[in-house]
Scaffold this active site. Structure first.
Site, PDB file in Angstrom:
ATOM      1  N   CYS A  35     -24.853  19.482  -7.344  1.00 21.06           N
ATOM      2  CA  CYS A  35     -25.271  21.029  -7.360  1.00 21.06           C
ATOM      3  C   CYS A  35     -24.002  21.635  -6.620  1.00 21.06           C
ATOM      4  O   CYS A  35     -24.093  22.859  -6.447  1.00 21.06           O
ATOM      5  CB  CYS A  35     -26.359  21.339  -6.743  1.00 21.06           C
ATOM      6  SG  CYS A  35     -26.446  20.644  -4.898  1.00 21.06           S
ATOM      7  N   SER A  51     -32.828  12.314   5.136  1.00 22.12           N
ATOM      8  CA  SER A  51     -32.500  12.417   6.539  1.00 22.12           C
ATOM      9  C   SER A  51     -33.344  13.312   7.322  1.00 22.12           C
ATOM     10  O   SER A  51     -33.348  13.204   8.531  1.00 22.12           O
ATOM     11  CB  SER A  51     -31.062  12.778   6.786  1.00 22.12           C
ATOM     12  OG  SER A  51     -30.931  13.965   6.204  1.00 22.12           O
ATOM     13  N   ASP A  97     -29.451  12.753  -5.702  1.00 22.93           N
ATOM     14  CA  ASP A  97     -29.506  14.055  -5.766  1.00 22.93           C
ATOM     15  C   ASP A  97     -28.898  14.894  -4.431  1.00 22.93           C
ATOM     16  O   ASP A  97     -29.914  15.340  -3.943  1.00 22.93           O
ATOM     17  CB  ASP A  97     -30.820  14.591  -6.191  1.00 22.93           C
ATOM     18  CG  ASP A  97     -30.851  16.048  -6.595  1.00 22.93           C
ATOM     19  OD1 ASP A  97     -29.935  16.774  -6.726  1.00 22.93           O
ATOM     20  OD2 ASP A  97     -32.163  16.722  -6.430  1.00 22.93           O
ATOM     21  N   PHE A 142     -31.747  10.966  -1.519  1.00 23.39           N
ATOM     22  CA  PHE A 142     -31.923  12.263  -1.228  1.00 23.39           C
ATOM     23  C   PHE A 142     -33.318  12.823  -1.724  1.00 23.39           C
ATOM     24  O   PHE A 142     -33.367  13.831  -2.654  1.00 23.39           O
ATOM     25  CB  PHE A 142     -30.814  13.114  -1.760  1.00 23.39           C
ATOM     26  CG  PHE A 142     -29.489  12.630  -1.166  1.00 23.39           C
ATOM     27  CD1 PHE A 142     -28.912  13.100   0.083  1.00 23.39           C
ATOM     28  CD2 PHE A 142     -28.624  11.850  -2.057  1.00 23.39           C
ATOM     29  CE1 PHE A 142     -27.502  12.608   0.241  1.00 23.39           C
ATOM     30  CE2 PHE A 142     -27.435  11.211  -1.688  1.00 23.39           C
ATOM     31  CZ  PHE A 142     -26.841  11.751  -0.526  1.00 23.39           C
ATOM     32  N   ARG A 149     -36.696  15.978 -13.252  1.00 20.95           N
ATOM     33  CA  ARG A 149     -37.707  15.050 -12.717  1.00 20.95           C
ATOM     34  C   ARG A 149     -38.835  14.769 -13.976  1.00 20.95           C
ATOM     35  O   ARG A 149     -39.203  13.429 -14.232  1.00 20.95           O
ATOM     36  CB  ARG A 149     -38.682  15.874 -11.712  1.00 20.95           C
ATOM     37  CG  ARG A 149     -37.925  15.896 -10.472  1.00 20.95           C
ATOM     38  CD  ARG A 149     -38.750  16.605  -9.531  1.00 20.95           C
ATOM     39  NE  ARG A 149     -38.988  17.991  -9.757  1.00 20.95           N
ATOM     40  CZ  ARG A 149     -38.307  18.857  -8.879  1.00 20.95           C
ATOM     41  NH1 ARG A 149     -37.678  18.735  -8.372  1.00 20.95           N
ATOM     42  NH2 ARG A 149     -38.550  20.313  -9.025  1.00 20.95           N
TER      43      ARG A 149
HETATM   44  N1  SAH Z   1     -34.018  15.432  -5.155  1.00 19.53           N
HETATM   45  C1  SAH Z   1     -34.982  16.470  -4.450  1.00 19.53           C
HETATM   46  C2  SAH Z   1     -34.015  17.765  -3.685  1.00 19.53           C
HETATM   47  C3  SAH Z   1     -32.823  17.293  -2.664  1.00 19.53           C
HETATM   48  S1  SAH Z   1     -32.125  18.207  -1.793  1.00 19.53           S
HETATM   49  C4  SAH Z   1     -35.912  17.482  -5.186  1.00 19.53           C
HETATM   50  O1  SAH Z   1     -36.164  17.102  -6.406  1.00 19.53           O
HETATM   51  O2  SAH Z   1     -36.815  17.890  -4.643  1.00 19.53           O
HETATM   52  C5  SAH Z   1     -31.087  17.332  -1.006  1.00 19.53           C
HETATM   53  C6  SAH Z   1     -31.695  16.473   0.379  1.00 19.53           C
HETATM   54  O3  SAH Z   1     -30.922  15.507   0.898  1.00 19.53           O
HETATM   55  C7  SAH Z   1     -32.486  17.035   1.364  1.00 19.53           C
HETATM   56  O4  SAH Z   1     -33.744  17.064   1.537  1.00 19.53           O
HETATM   57  C8  SAH Z   1     -31.696  16.993   2.588  1.00 19.53           C
HETATM   58  O5  SAH Z   1     -32.498  16.764   3.627  1.00 19.53           O
HETATM   59  C9  SAH Z   1     -31.050  15.464   2.331  1.00 19.53           C
HETATM   60  N2  SAH Z   1     -29.762  14.980   2.877  1.00 19.53           N
HETATM   61  C10 SAH Z   1     -28.752  15.652   3.134  1.00 19.53           C
HETATM   62  N3  SAH Z   1     -27.834  14.885   3.815  1.00 19.53           N
HETATM   63  C11 SAH Z   1     -28.289  13.676   3.766  1.00 19.53           C
HETATM   64  C12 SAH Z   1     -27.828  12.467   4.112  1.00 19.53           C
HETATM   65  N4  SAH Z   1     -26.605  12.246   4.691  1.00 19.53           N
HETATM   66  N5  SAH Z   1     -28.670  11.444   4.000  1.00 19.53           N
HETATM   67  C13 SAH Z   1     -29.888  11.489   3.737  1.00 19.53           C
HETATM   68  N6  SAH Z   1     -30.440  12.754   3.250  1.00 19.53           N
HETATM   69  C14 SAH Z   1     -29.761  13.784   3.206  1.00 19.53           C
END
Ligand code: SAH
Length: 399
Positions: A342, A252, A302, A229, A213
């Site tokens: 990850c 989502s 991510d 995400f 970040r």
């Molecule tokens: N980049 C973030 C962490 C991401 S974790 C940070 O720095 O805090 C992954 C995220 O993807 C979660 O919030 C989850 O709700 C979301 N997610 C999972 N599958 C998804 C999809 N198909 N479409 C949209 N969001 C999704």
């Protein structure tokens, strides 16, 4: 300590090699005999075929990882032992915390010599995940050790990760020490966030992306930023702090987005910029953005763990390729893509191949201009390469 009456696990001939290399997992297939009827989480002496004690481990009868070594020698495992290990892990993070950085990982499982134990610090609150039978057994000692080493006022347990099922352990979320009043305020890189430690994902915040970040913040100036995400807005707020022109963030989870919006609003110096939050499936929303004719100067991908193990790698590869292809097409010439995986089941090598394949199919010329890994409070013990789960590429689309 390891005398008669103490349960023990005797390895098949020649199967002590990984312990000799200080890898802490003892698989069921390596075990010849179990003596003394240990129950889940009990401490066992681990013996070679010749009877020599080479490790002291926690027994887990229902897991394929039948025992995890606390020590690679005969040892007395007790509350004092946990106090010492936890303090060593906390001391190793000394200097990471200050007024602008109030959150970091304190204990990173196997790589801190504490298999199955995760502890994250959020201000005066510490959140633990106990992911193995041995970690579960020593809950009280671990909570006390964390309070003693940090002076934290509250310790919360977030043991609802799926891997506990493999250890035969039920989910458990509760306050172990002190009291919890709603979400917990933290600062990362001077930006304020609130962390929902009871109901948020994992322990509430993705601390492993802290340094990523920070790098995104420095790349964002003047760019239109896409954060796919986005969870509670970490990369989005970092990009806005770095001077992003505008941001589109997708997740989502309605709960995550609600917290993301209020995180942005709470940072009043950031709140005025154009930020759009979309509750949507990223796979569909990237196509919609393409159809809208949108383009971005910086995109962040991510996603969650698509491949927990190598067995899921093929399906995960298709998912990674799909989103990377779409994101590369959305980049302006000279635009940057920060793309992450990850998934323990997808190696850094394979991930790079997937992104290369995505660029080829997108008919986009691009080059790797940087790499990301987890923050330094998530160490990877050299003897435990499984700990190296997070990788990222910074890719630049040609002009
Ligand atoms: N980049 C973030 C962490 C991401 S974790 C940070 O720095 O805090 C992954 C995220 O993807 C979660 O919030 C989850 O709700 C979301 N997610 C999972 N599958 C998804 C999809 N198909 N479409 C949209 N969001 C999704």
């Amino acid at each position: 300590m390891t005398g008669r009456g103490v349960p023990s696990v005797t390895l098949k001939a020649g199967r002590e090699k990984s312990l000799a290399q200080r890898h802490p997992w003892i698989f069921s297939g390596a075990i010849e005999r179990v003596d003394g009827e240990p129950s889940s989480g009990d401490t066992v002496a681990v013996r070679t075929h010749d009877g020599a004690v080479v490790a002291t481990a926690a027994y887990s009868p229902s897991s394929q990882i039948r025992a995890r070594a606390w020590a690679f020698a005969p040892a007395a495992i007790d509350a004092a032992w946990f106090a010492q290990r936890v303090r060593a892990a906390v001391d190793a993070r000394a200097g990471m915390l200050d007024a602008d950085h109030t959150a970091c990982r304190l204990v990173h499982g196997e790589s801190d010599g504490l298999p199955g134990v995760i502890a994250d610090r959020y201000g005066d609150t510490v959140v633990v995940q106990l992911l193995s039978a041995g970690a579960d057994r020593w809950r009280d000692a671990i909570a006390d050790a964390l309070v003693a080493a940090t002076g934290a006022t509250t310790v919360v347990e977030r043991s609802d990760a799926e891997v506990r099922q493999l250890e035969g352990l039920p989910p458990r979320n509760e306050v172990l020490r002190g009291a919890l009043a709603g979400s917990v305020p933290i600062r990362e890189d001077g930006i304020a966030y609130r962390v929902d430690v009871m109901a948020g994902q994992k322990t509430g915040f993705y601390l492993d992306q802290r340094t990523s970040r920070h790098r995104v913040r420095r790349l964002a100036h003047g760019r239109s930023v896409l954060n796919a995400f986005c969870y509670t807005g970490g990369f989005t707020l970092a990009a806005i702090a770095g001077g992003a022109r505008d941001t589109v963030s997708i997740d989502s989870s309605a709960d995550a987005l609600a917290l993301a919006r209020s995180n942005l609003a709470a940072n009043r110096e950031l709140a005025s910029r154009g930020a759009s939050w979309r509750e949507a499936d990223v796979f569909a929303e990237l196509r919609r953005l393409r159809d809208e004719g949108r383009s971005f100067g910086l995109a962040i991908l991510d996603p969650p763990k698509f491949a927990p193990t190598a067995a899921h790698a093929a399906r995960a590869a298709r998912a990674y390729k799909d989103i990377n292809l779409l994101a590369l097409k959305l980049l302006e010439p000279g635009g940057l893509l920060a793309t992450f995986s990850c998934s323990g089941g997808v190696s850094a090598d394979l991930f790079q191949k997937i992104v290369a394949g995505a660029a080829l199919d997108a008919k986009v010329d691009a080059a790797i201009v940087g790499r990301f890994s987890a923050s330094s409070d998530h160490p990877v013990a050299l003897a435990f390469p499984e700990g190296d789960y997070l990788k990222g590429l910074l890719v630049r689309r040609s002009v």
